[in-house]
Design a protein around this motif. Structure first.
Motif, PDB file in Angstrom:
ATOM      1  N   LEU A 149       1.155  -2.192   7.710  1.00 35.87           N
ATOM      2  CA  LEU A 149       1.821  -2.174   9.010  1.00 35.87           C
ATOM      3  C   LEU A 149       0.971  -1.515  10.085  1.00 35.87           C
ATOM      4  CD1 LEU A 149       5.462  -1.231   7.951  1.00 35.87           C
ATOM      5  CD2 LEU A 149       4.427  -3.487   8.162  1.00 35.87           C
ATOM      6  N   GLU A 150       1.320  -1.795  11.332  1.00 38.07           N
ATOM      7  CA  GLU A 150       0.631  -1.209  12.476  1.00 38.07           C
ATOM      8  C   GLU A 150       1.064   0.240  12.718  1.00 38.07           C
ATOM      9  OE1 GLU A 150      -1.683  -2.475  14.204  1.00 38.07           O
ATOM     10  OE2 GLU A 150      -1.574  -4.653  14.092  1.00 38.07           O
ATOM     11  N   ASN A 151       2.328   0.543  12.401  1.00 37.78           N
ATOM     12  CA  ASN A 151       2.899   1.825  12.803  1.00 37.78           C
ATOM     13  C   ASN A 151       2.521   2.963  11.875  1.00 37.78           C
ATOM     14  OD1 ASN A 151       5.293   3.915  12.973  1.00 37.78           O
ATOM     15  ND2 ASN A 151       5.275   2.760  14.882  1.00 37.78           N
ATOM     16  N   GLY A 152       1.838   3.975  12.421  1.00 40.55           N
ATOM     17  CA  GLY A 152       1.403   5.106  11.623  1.00 40.55           C
ATOM     18  C   GLY A 152       2.541   5.946  11.105  1.00 40.55           C
ATOM     19  N   GLN A 164       9.051  -7.716   6.870  1.00 39.63           N
ATOM     20  CA  GLN A 164       9.561  -8.353   8.082  1.00 39.63           C
ATOM     21  C   GLN A 164       8.789  -7.946   9.333  1.00 39.63           C
ATOM     22  OE1 GLN A 164      13.690  -7.207   8.258  1.00 39.63           O
ATOM     23  NE2 GLN A 164      14.365  -9.118   7.307  1.00 39.63           N
ATOM     24  N   GLN A 165       8.026  -6.856   9.239  1.00 39.02           N
ATOM     25  CA  GLN A 165       7.395  -6.288  10.424  1.00 39.02           C
ATOM     26  C   GLN A 165       6.038  -6.919  10.691  1.00 39.02           C
ATOM     27  OE1 GLN A 165       9.538  -4.192  12.018  1.00 39.02           O
ATOM     28  NE2 GLN A 165      10.771  -4.822  10.263  1.00 39.02           N
ATOM     29  N   GLN A 166       5.521  -6.627  11.896  1.00 42.16           N
ATOM     30  CA  GLN A 166       4.192  -7.112  12.265  1.00 42.16           C
ATOM     31  C   GLN A 166       3.135  -6.384  11.446  1.00 42.16           C
ATOM     32  OE1 GLN A 166       3.224  -6.557  16.364  1.00 42.16           O
ATOM     33  NE2 GLN A 166       1.254  -7.596  16.215  1.00 42.16           N
ATOM     34  N   HIS A 167       2.284  -7.139  10.810  1.00 42.08           N
ATOM     35  CA  HIS A 167       1.274  -6.552   9.947  1.00 42.08           C
ATOM     36  C   HIS A 167      -0.028  -6.344  10.701  1.00 42.08           C
ATOM     37  CE1 HIS A 167       3.162  -7.562   5.825  1.00 42.08           C
ATOM     38  NE2 HIS A 167       4.099  -7.472   6.738  1.00 42.08           N
ATOM     39  N   ALA A 168      -0.756  -5.302  10.319  1.00 38.31           N
ATOM     40  CA  ALA A 168      -2.059  -5.045  10.928  1.00 38.31           C
ATOM     41  C   ALA A 168      -3.046  -6.137  10.512  1.00 38.31           C
ATOM     42  CB  ALA A 168      -2.579  -3.674  10.493  1.00 38.31           C
ATOM     43  N   ALA A 169      -3.092  -6.449   9.240  1.00 39.64           N
ATOM     44  CA  ALA A 169      -3.996  -7.491   8.762  1.00 39.64           C
ATOM     45  C   ALA A 169      -3.492  -8.103   7.456  1.00 39.64           C
ATOM     46  CB  ALA A 169      -5.386  -6.906   8.557  1.00 39.64           C
ATOM     47  N   GLY A 170      -2.236  -7.824   7.121  1.00 35.04           N
ATOM     48  CA  GLY A 170      -1.701  -8.316   5.874  1.00 35.04           C
ATOM     49  C   GLY A 170      -2.307  -7.580   4.692  1.00 35.04           C
ATOM     50  N   PHE A 171      -1.977  -8.023   3.500  1.00 30.73           N
ATOM     51  CA  PHE A 171      -2.484  -7.350   2.313  1.00 30.73           C
ATOM     52  C   PHE A 171      -3.998  -7.490   2.177  1.00 30.73           C
ATOM     53  CE2 PHE A 171       1.998  -7.662   1.167  1.00 30.73           C
ATOM     54  CZ  PHE A 171       2.216  -6.407   0.620  1.00 30.73           C
ATOM     55  N   GLN A 172      -4.563  -8.584   2.740  1.00 27.80           N
ATOM     56  CA  GLN A 172      -6.012  -8.722   2.669  1.00 27.80           C
ATOM     57  C   GLN A 172      -6.723  -7.621   3.446  1.00 27.80           C
ATOM     58  OE1 GLN A 172      -3.965 -10.792   4.192  1.00 27.80           O
ATOM     59  NE2 GLN A 172      -4.747 -11.464   6.195  1.00 27.80           N
ATOM     60  N   GLY A 173      -6.013  -7.040   4.434  1.00 25.75           N
ATOM     61  CA  GLY A 173      -6.594  -5.946   5.209  1.00 25.75           C
ATOM     62  C   GLY A 173      -6.835  -4.697   4.382  1.00 25.75           C
TER      63      GLY A 173
END
Length: 225
Positions: free
Chosen positions: A165-168, A102-111
């Motif tokens: 995810l973006e969050n470390g 549900q959260q904002q992804h850094a680049a999705g699974f392709q990332g």
């Protein structure tokens, strides 16, 4: 309820959760008992209550509640208690997967395939999980093989989802949770009961587990300090 009262309650719930976790650290090697189970279960159950109090995501509250239930089962010996605990945690991981999706992804699974530290961590999981499964299966009883296999794959997906995810804080928390489960599996199935280093292994399991859960929780809820 006033904001001061809200802040006081938030602090109290988190403080008691942390105190229970610290207390259980000294009871890790104790014989199973109802008091020991209560201390163990309270730490994560109170994180779930904190999430509920602060309007955290339902998936988070549910995952923490199921983790607390899993803690209660795993506080006792025997294959049935282990299987019930494993089932509770597996559903908790499914809820974490849904929460992370549900959260904002850094680049999705392709990332995870584009290089950098995310790719390195995903690659490490891709190696660790099959090796762990191959090592565990000969040591696990027939009745537990399928549940252990499914659980291992589920927590792998949870960790990979966290890596998008973006969050470390979530990434570190999910990694700690995964490491905790890996050490727990090694302790239960691979290490002889007479080995002296089982003491630090079991304490490491608890520190990584509770620390990971707390980090994930405090990413999604913000206590009023």
């Amino acid at each position: 309820m006033s904001s001061d009262t809200d802040a006081s309650l938030d602090k109290t719930v988190l403080a008691v959760s942390f105190a229970s976790a610290v207390l259980y650290l000294f009871q890790v090697r104790s014989s199973p008992s109802y008091s020991r189970t209560l201390v163990k279960t309270s730490s994560t159950a109170l994180l779930s209550y904190l999430s509920h109090l602060l309007g955290g995501p339902q998936f988070l509250t549910g995952a923490l509640a199921l983790s607390a239930l899993g803690d209660a089962f795993l506080a006792w010996d025997g294959d049935l208690a282990f299987l019930c605990g494993l089932s509770s945690f597996m559903v908790a991981h499914v809820l974490y997967i849904l929460l992370f999706l549900q959260q904002q992804h850094a680049a999705g699974f392709q990332g995870l395939l584009e290089g950098g530290w995310r790719t390195a961590m995903a690659g490490g999981l891709a190696v660790l999980v099959p090796v762990m499964i191959a090592t565990l299966m000969p040591k696990v009883g027939n009745a537990l093989r399928v549940p252990v296999l499914v659980y291992s794959l589920t927590i792998c997906v949870m960790a990979l989802t966290a890596l998008t995810l973006e969050n470390g804080r979530v990434i570190v928390g999910a990694t700690m949770f995964t490491a905790s489960d890996s050490i727990l599996a090694a302790d239960k199935f691979l290490v002889l009961e007479t080995e002296g280093y089982r003491d630090w292994m079991q304490r490491a399991v608890w520190v990584l587990y509770y620390g990971g859960q707390a980090l994930i929780t405090l990413r999604f809820v913000e206590p009023a300090w």
